[in-house]
Design a protein around this motif. Structure first.
Motif, PDB file in Angstrom:
ATOM      1  N   ALA A   1       0.937  -1.117  -0.122  1.00 43.05           N
ATOM      2  CA  ALA A   1       0.009   0.152   0.036  1.00 43.05           C
ATOM      3  C   ALA A   1       0.847   1.352  -0.091  1.00 43.05           C
ATOM      4  N   GLU A   2       1.977   1.216   0.865  1.00 42.20           N
ATOM      5  CA  GLU A   2       2.902   2.443   0.816  1.00 42.20           C
ATOM      6  C   GLU A   2       3.604   2.582  -0.389  1.00 42.20           C
ATOM      7  N   ALA A   3       3.883   1.474  -1.078  1.00 43.81           N
ATOM      8  CA  ALA A   3       4.620   1.535  -2.410  1.00 43.81           C
ATOM      9  C   ALA A   3       3.570   2.155  -3.558  1.00 43.81           C
ATOM     10  N   GLU A   4       2.250   1.800  -3.395  1.00 38.65           N
ATOM     11  CA  GLU A   4       1.409   2.084  -4.274  1.00 38.65           C
ATOM     12  C   GLU A   4       1.143   3.595  -4.105  1.00 38.65           C
ATOM     13  N   ARG A   5       1.132   4.157  -2.914  1.00 42.06           N
ATOM     14  CA  ARG A   5       0.735   5.360  -2.359  1.00 42.06           C
ATOM     15  C   ARG A   5       1.910   6.310  -2.935  1.00 42.06           C
TER      16      ARG A   5
END
Length: 159
Positions: free
Chosen positions: A96-100
């Protein structure tokens, strides 16, 4: 003295002593023997009870050890399951952090691209004004002809 009288007196004395021993001594001896037999029987019973108790204690200890092993295995299994869950959760959070971060980078890249286009459009408009002023031989006022320059910039941008 006559040997017969001696034997008779000795016989009477023997029977008198035997009768006294049977009457007064024998019950004490029998009571002592019975008491001793009773103590021996109690000792054997206590030893047998102790052996049974020891066997029960060993069985109980074995059961407790088996239960402890089962609990330990269960705790290890739960710990392994929790570690897998935590790893999956960490992967999810990282994803999720990577996507963000990727979305932020794309947005920033789009913003930068828009800024670059605007700057390029301004530069193209300035070049067009400069080129037109050179062609016409006089200076063109960019403020006065803003609408015309904006239309020109749009046409340049379209290709």
């Amino acid at each position: 003295m006559d040997p017969t009288i001696t034997i008779v007196v000795q016989g009477i004395a023997f029977f008198a002593v035997a009768w006294m021993v049977m009457k007064f001594g024998w019950p004490h001896i029998i009571a002592a023997i019975e008491d001793r037999q009773k103590k021996i029987a109690e000792g054997l019973a206590a030893a047998e009870k102790g052996e049974k108790s020891l066997a029960e204690a060993k069985n109980s200890a074995n059961d407790i050890i088996k239960e402890a092993h089962a609990r330990a295995a269960k705790i290890v299994e739960q710990a392994n399951r929790r570690s897998v869950e935590m790893a999956e959760e960490a992967r999810g959070v990282a994803s999720a952090e990577a996507e963000r971060l990727i979305a932020g980078a794309r947005q920033e890249a789009a913003l930068e691209s828009t800024r670059a286009r605007e700057e390029l459009r301004r530069d193209a408009a300035n070049l067009a004004v400069f080129g037109a002023s050179k062609l016409l031989g006089r200076e063109i006022d960019a403020k006065a002809h803003a609408d015309l320059l904006d239309k020109l910039a749009l046409e340049i941008e379209r290709g």
